[in-house]
Write a protein that holds these residues in place. Structure first.
Motif, mmCIF file in Angstrom:
data_model
loop_
_atom_site.group_PDB
_atom_site.id
_atom_site.type_symbol
_atom_site.label_atom_id
_atom_site.label_comp_id
_atom_site.label_asym_id
_atom_site.label_seq_id
_atom_site.Cartn_x
_atom_site.Cartn_y
_atom_site.Cartn_z
ATOM 1 N N GLU A 291 0.824 -1.209 0.000
ATOM 2 C CA GLU A 291 0.000 0.000 0.000
ATOM 3 C C GLU A 291 0.857 1.258 0.000
ATOM 4 O OE1 GLU A 291 -2.736 -0.120 3.203
ATOM 5 O OE2 GLU A 291 -3.875 -1.841 2.416
ATOM 6 N N ALA A 292 2.073 1.139 0.495
ATOM 7 C CA ALA A 292 2.989 2.286 0.515
ATOM 8 C C ALA A 292 3.735 2.457 -0.815
ATOM 9 C CB ALA A 292 3.986 2.128 1.655
ATOM 10 N N GLY A 293 3.458 1.558 -1.772
ATOM 11 C CA GLY A 293 4.097 1.668 -3.075
ATOM 12 C C GLY A 293 5.455 1.003 -3.174
ATOM 13 N N GLU A 294 5.814 0.230 -2.143
ATOM 14 C CA GLU A 294 7.102 -0.481 -2.150
ATOM 15 C C GLU A 294 6.925 -1.877 -2.747
ATOM 16 O OE1 GLU A 294 9.974 0.890 -1.324
ATOM 17 O OE2 GLU A 294 8.881 2.754 -0.934
ATOM 18 N N PRO A 295 7.987 -2.444 -3.312
ATOM 19 C CA PRO A 295 7.887 -3.807 -3.850
ATOM 20 C C PRO A 295 7.475 -4.790 -2.756
ATOM 21 C CG PRO A 295 9.886 -2.754 -4.629
ATOM 22 C CD PRO A 295 9.320 -1.846 -3.580
#
Length: 262
Positions: A125-129
């Motif tokens: 959700e934080a946009g990290e892989p």
């Protein structure tokens, strides 16, 4: 469906998921798969390794032979993968690593049946892989590194003039025969004629072991004969003929025969 590889983008593909519950159906019509030195030993225990020549560039690449006819994979049967080894080029799908500007980047096939709204998330959700994507990125990194080493190996084999065309005469149980061409292998006679200096150089680089692994892998043509017994075109035998371009006559190897017990 035609593949459509695009650079993986955390904004564009934030909600994308990849199914990991499948039988590798996407590979059922794949008869050749890229193979790198990193996996030669494993592949050689299950399937033949050969070289193919790109046209019109004329460059060579190493591949694992999965079938003897286009759109036919002998290692996929009864809706599942039946080989005890799977080339990394099959495992990495629907991802690939390709040039992206001045560096290598992760690409994904947007048209893949594995890509959609179900399966493993690519990003948090934080946009990290996600952990799943990190695992895939690690695999792709290993493949990219091994491909660079493999390119040096192929270049050396070509430089030393060790490659010759390989002709496979396939004899089907029905009585039909066909010749399979377009693949190359290493001429053992020429390897044995190399100077001690060159042989030592190949040994130190790890290339000598790869050369013998490639040659030994051709014994897996016997496995392809066995696997064909459950298809609609069972094979009775495969005759190998090395077209020695430096000799007046071709060398003929023993045929791969189906055992009486099958």
């Amino acid at each position: 469906m035609k593949t459509n590889y695009v650079p993986l983008d955390k904004e564009k593909h934030s909600a994308l998921k990849v199914s990991v519950q499948h039988g590798f159906e996407f590979a059922k019509e794949t008869h050749l798969a890229s193979a790198t030195m990193r996996e030669f030993a494993q592949i050689a225990s299950c399937m033949p390794i050969a070289f193919i020549k790109d046209q019109p560039k004329g460059s060579f690449h190493t591949i694992a032979m999965l079938g003897l006819e286009q759109n036919s994979n002998m290692y996929f049967n009864d809706n599942k993968w039946v080989g005890h080894v799977m080339p990394l080029n099959i495992q990495r799908y629907p991802f690939d690593v390709r040039p992206d500007g001045d560096k290598l980047g992760v690409f994904i096939d947007e048209n893949s049946p594995l890509v959609g709204e179900e399966g493993e998330s690519l990003f948090t959700e934080a946009g990290e892989p996600s952990d799943y994507l990190k695992n895939r990125q690690e695999l792709l990194g290993e493949i990219a590194n091994s491909e660079m080493i493999t390119q040096r190996f192929v270049a050396k084999v070509v430089e030393l003039g060790l490659l010759d065309p390989l002709q496979l005469n396939v004899q089907y149980a029905s009585g039909e025969t066909r010749n399979v061409t377009g693949v190359f292998t290493i001429n053992e006679k020429r390897v044995n004629e190399l100077s001690d200096e060159v042989t030592l150089e190949l040994k130190k680089s790890g290339f000598l072991g790869a050369i013998y692994t490639v040659m030994l892998s051709l014994a897996q043509l016997n496995r392809m004969v066995q696997l064909s017994s459950t298809t609609d075109k069972p094979i009775r035998a495969i005759q190998m003929k090395l077209i020695d371009e430096n000799a007046a006559e071709a060398e003929t190897a023993p045929a791969a025969e189906k055992s009486p017990a099958e």
